[in-house]
Design an enzyme around this catalytic site. Structure first.
Site, PDB file in Angstrom:
ATOM      1  N   LYS A  72       0.877  -1.180   0.000  1.00 32.43           N
ATOM      2  CA  LYS A  72       0.000   0.000   0.000  1.00 32.43           C
ATOM      3  C   LYS A  72       0.901   1.213   0.000  1.00 32.43           C
ATOM      4  O   LYS A  72       1.762   1.376   0.875  1.00 32.43           O
ATOM      5  CB  LYS A  72      -0.866  -0.019   1.250  1.00 32.43           C
ATOM      6  CG  LYS A  72      -1.809   1.152   1.373  1.00 32.43           C
ATOM      7  CD  LYS A  72      -2.877   1.151   0.312  1.00 32.43           C
ATOM      8  CE  LYS A  72      -3.968   0.158   0.637  1.00 32.43           C
ATOM      9  NZ  LYS A  72      -4.965   0.067  -0.450  1.00 32.43           N
TER      10      LYS A  72
ATOM     11  N   HIS B  30     -10.350  -8.212  -2.593  1.00 34.10           N
ATOM     12  CA  HIS B  30      -9.978  -7.046  -1.794  1.00 34.10           C
ATOM     13  C   HIS B  30     -10.173  -7.343  -0.298  1.00 34.10           C
ATOM     14  O   HIS B  30     -10.982  -8.188   0.070  1.00 34.10           O
ATOM     15  CB  HIS B  30     -10.898  -5.890  -2.223  1.00 34.10           C
ATOM     16  CG  HIS B  30     -10.802  -4.658  -1.408  1.00 34.10           C
ATOM     17  ND1 HIS B  30     -11.811  -4.240  -0.563  1.00 34.10           N
ATOM     18  CD2 HIS B  30      -9.816  -3.735  -1.303  1.00 34.10           C
ATOM     19  CE1 HIS B  30     -11.451  -3.104   0.011  1.00 34.10           C
ATOM     20  NE2 HIS B  30     -10.256  -2.775  -0.415  1.00 34.10           N
TER      21      HIS B  30
HETATM   22 MG    MG Z   1      -7.019  -1.086  -3.410  1.00 30.65          MG
END
Ligand code: MG
Length: 396
Positions: free
Chosen positions: A167, A296
């Site tokens: 991320k 996800h």
């Molecule tokens: Mg994403």
């Protein structure tokens, strides 16, 4: 069988360290609301939803559920998702549907996966979920490529992960490129790598990063820039596959996503896509349009994690390791505590229904912790080490 009651409890579970992302910092705790649906036959179904304290929103839907059959999912969907504009929320419906499916599977004495097509695998591979972390209580604090590689090595040694997602959108994009290159050098060409700035880069930056990483053979670049149009323009300029959980996130977006050629891979999510059964429909759509399918994660606890494992095990076209924040947690609310993967794979629970049971000691402890610390969602994005900062998109 009819639904007779609903109970909702909000819990707060600690994480190892705070997780940084493009819109701020996820504090070192997850808040989830746990749902129980009771029936006149004594079978209880479990559901879970995120987004802070959702007790009030779920209880508003309770009168629409009492007296319904837990098998009447289309009726329940019409009554809770399609008819009340101000309350219609696929996340809440997904939690309710999950509890009803848990009831159905328990009544049949079958694992949930057997109700939704049957499992193709006995276990499901998950990916390590890397963040730049702030240090807290002697944990976290990883920023440099060397620190990120060292932490990933620990995760791989401990859990056996075969892939990792970073991320980003927190540090300058060239720093992310350096981290990815260091991970590729450390773990070799077969290790799956993905990068996700949550749509935070300009198109030019997204194209620059894509070009810089083409030699690293990412599995995909996830939401490098904002929106269907932005993604389509980046996709024209790179050979890297583009994935999304931000621009094609519901059934209405599918036609536009195809028409504009915006993405290659969809990250499914039982909350975005109207429950477990919605993800099964998405799987068919991905087959129709030759989109890849991944999964996800939205900071799940054991109830949702079990649902994700059951669902993933039945998806023939899920060709990527699923995402999960789960390994960041220090404990869970289910009996036995945190499920543990082997070789990066979580076993499909074999008990009836979801195959997980609430641990009442843990529920008590983490309900109390929530009451003590409160709902942080009002200040969810706050970066306490960076006072007065707020994100402006695109950030880079
Ligand atoms: Mg994403």
């Amino acid at each position: 069988m009819t639904i007779t009651d609903m109970r909702v409890r909000t819990v707060l579970l600690p994480l190892e360290a705070p997780l940084r992302h493009s819109t701020g910092v996820h504090p070192a705790r997850f808040i989830r609301t746990i749902l129980e649906i009771f029936t006149d036959e004594g079978i209880v179904g479990l559901g879970e939803v995120g987004g802070g304290d959702q007790r009030g929103a779920l209880l508003k839907l309770k009168p629409r559920l009492i007296g319904e059959s837990p098998y009447a999912l289309e009726r329940i969907k019409q009554k809770t998702l399609r008819q009340i504009y101000y309350l219609s929320n696929p996340r809440l419906y997904a939690a309710i549907e999950l509890a009803c499916l848990d009831i159905q599977a328990k009544a049949a004495n079958l694992p949930l996966c057997d109700l939704i097509g049957g499992k193709l695998h006995d276990s499901v591979p998950f990916s390590a979920y890397l963040f730049y972390r702030y240090e807290e209580g002697g944990k976290g604090g990883e920023t440099t490529p060397e620190q990120m590689v060292r932490w990933t090595r620990e995760l791989v040694a401990r859990y056996g992960f075969k892939s990792a997602k970073l991320k980003c959108g927190v540090l300058p994009p060239d720093h992310d490129v350096d981290v990815i290159k260091a991970l590729r050098a450390e773990f070799g060409p077969r290790f799956g790598l993905r990068l996700d700035p949550n749509g935070y880069w300009s198109r030019g930056t997204a194209i620059h990063v894509a070009h810089a990483l083409e030699e690293c053979r990412l599995e995909y670049l996830e939401d490098p820039t904002w929106g269907l149009e932005g993604m389509a323009r980046v996709k024209e300029r790179t050979s890297l596959p583009l994935a999304t959980n931000m621009c094609v996130t519901n059934f209405e977006h599918v036609a536009a996503g195809i028409a504009m050629n915006s993405v290659d891979i969809i990250l499914s999510d039982i909350y975005y896509w109207e429950g477990v059964r919605g993800v099964k429909t998405l799987s068919t759509l991905c087959d129709c349009f030759r989109w890849g399918l991944s999964m996800h994660s939205g900071s799940e606890l054991g109830v949702t994690m079990a649902a994700m494992i059951h669902t993933c095990a039945t998806l023939p076209n899920l060709s990527y390791d699923a995402d999960a924040h789960y390994h960041h947690l220090l404990d869970d609310i289910i009996e036995g505590g945190l499920m543990q993967p082997e070789e990066g794979r979580y076993k499909v629970p074999t008990g009836p229904g979801l195959g997980v049971t609430l641990d009442e000691d843990r529920m008590g402890r983490y309900t109390e912790l929530f009451e003590k610390e409160g709902d942080y969602y009002a200040r969810f994005h706050e970066d306490t080490r960076n006072a007065d900062w707020f994100p402006i998109n695109p950030g880079w």
